[in-house]
Design an enzyme around this catalytic site. Structure first.
Site, PDB file in Angstrom:
ATOM      1  CB  THR A 110      -0.017  -3.468   6.333  1.00 55.95           C
ATOM      2  OG1 THR A 110      -1.261  -3.471   5.622  1.00 55.95           O
ATOM      3  CG2 THR A 110       0.605  -2.082   6.279  1.00 55.95           C
ATOM      4  CB  THR A 133      -0.942  -0.003   1.217  1.00 53.82           C
ATOM      5  OG1 THR A 133      -1.813  -1.120   1.128  1.00 53.82           O
ATOM      6  CG2 THR A 133      -1.780   1.263   1.269  1.00 53.82           C
TER       7      THR A 133
END
Length: 369
Positions: free
Chosen positions: A134, A55
């Site tokens: 993540t 991300t």
């Protein structure tokens, strides 16, 4: 400074030296060149960034989009978007991969461990940063905690919002990660995870929420420290987690296959045999409570163990907890969650360890009765 759609439009496309093949057979074909080298200021620490995607390297189609975005920004673009980095460090950067963290595999993990060990062996390098998605960041962080042998800091950093989002968290997370990697305060603390102003140990930290910014923390061991006005502050003196085991992967090209089986009501006992039949050399099960499973599943697992000798580690599906020793045929994971227990078992099997030595490695992390 945060990313914006306008800024991203101005940045030139990065010629990324991507892995040619991310399968086991492709390990020796993995070609990585240095993609970033900033001007050298002798008064600043030297920090190396290894970019893998995620991300933090993603863009959406609008500044309010926080799901469904696309990975693709390279390490040069990450550095260019935070020019303040050049005030605190000299940056070298490598593009290891550019994928969502669900696609990180052993080829990438092994390459990271080897390159980081080599980089930290240089007297001129103060520390390293790995930018990462993540979703599986804690796995890569724990793998590096278990395979990097250095007193210098290794920092894993990511973002919960893409670079194009309002209040994107990636730029400040990256700034803080580089700050810590170049700080003497980061030494002798192993691999750390930096997000949302917090500093966590890779040994204990877990992603606790799929969406919110405040997701990486350890409910039992707590945080190592926080950033105050971008300065790292630690609550404790440097120390090593109890039970930490470091493996040498210098000459490793393949890792033993280890699968995780999730325990639940009415679980299919055939899952254990299916895992073994597909090539698993070890099995971890995410048990109910403190490493439990149904009587039928337990019988199937024990029969498989008796027939094959495959090591089976009992862990817990809850976020935290402790699995004590005492199973007739299972190895207790102690405080290790399933994904981290898998890495310990995988590295132990790859090193050629037998069941007794693997059991001993897990037992180092918890007290004896």
């Amino acid at each position: 400074m945060k990313f914006s759609a306008q800024l991203l439009a101005l940045l030139p496309p990065l010629a990324v030296a991507s892995p040619v093949n991310l399968t086991r057979a492709g390990l020796h074909k993995l070609f990585v060149r240095q993609d970033v080298q900033t001007a050298i200021n002798a008064s600043l620490p030297n920090v190396t960034i290894f970019a893998t995607g995620g991300t933090i390297a993603s863009q959406g189609t609008s500044n309010t989009q926080t799901t469904g975005y696309s990975v693709g920004l390279g390490v040069q673009q990450l550095v260019d978007a935070v020019p303040e980095l050049l005030n605190i460090s000299n940056i070298a950067g490598y593009q290891i991969s550019n994928v969502g963290s669900g696609s990180i595999n052993e080829t990438i993990s092994l390459k990271l461990a080897k390159m980081i060990n080599e980089e930290l062996a240089k007297d001129t390098v103060s520390g390293v940063v790995v930018t990462h998605g993540t979703d599986t960041l804690e796995e890569t962080a724990f793998f590096l905690e278990s395979t990097v042998n250095s007193t210098k800091p290794v920092i894993l950093v990511g973002a919960m919002r893409p670079a194009t989002a309002l209040s994107a968290d990636g730029p400040l997370n990256l700034y803080q990660a580089v700050t810590l990697a170049g700080s003497p305060a980061g030494r002798d603390r192993g691999t750390m995870i930096v997000l949302n102003d917090r500093i966590g140990s890779a040994f204990y930290t877990t992603k606790n929420n799929a969406n919110t910014l405040d997701t990486f923390f350890s409910t039992e061991a707590g945080q190592l420290g926080v950033f105050i006005n971008q300065v790292p502050f630690f609550f404790f003196a440097p120390s090593e987690p109890v039970g930490r085991v470091v493996f040498d992967v210098t000459n490793v090209t393949d890792l033993a296959q280890v699968d995780i089986v999730y325990s639940h009501q009415d679980m299919d006992p055939a899952l254990f045999n299916a895992s073994y039949s597909s090539g698993a050399k070890g099995i971890v099960f995410a048990g109910v409570g403190a490493g439990g499973m149904s009587d039928k599943a337990s019988l199937a697992a024990e029969e498989l163990y008796n027939a094959t000798g495959i090591p089976i580690v009992a862990s817990h599906r809850s976020t935290d907890g402790f699995v004590p020793d005492g199973g007739d045929f299972t190895i207790a994971s102690g405080f290790y969650n399933p994904q981290k227990a898998r890495i310990v078992l995988q590295l132990g099997l790859t090193a050629g360890w037998g069941e007794d030595k693997i059991k001993e490695a897990f037992a180092k992390s918890y007290p004896k009765p």
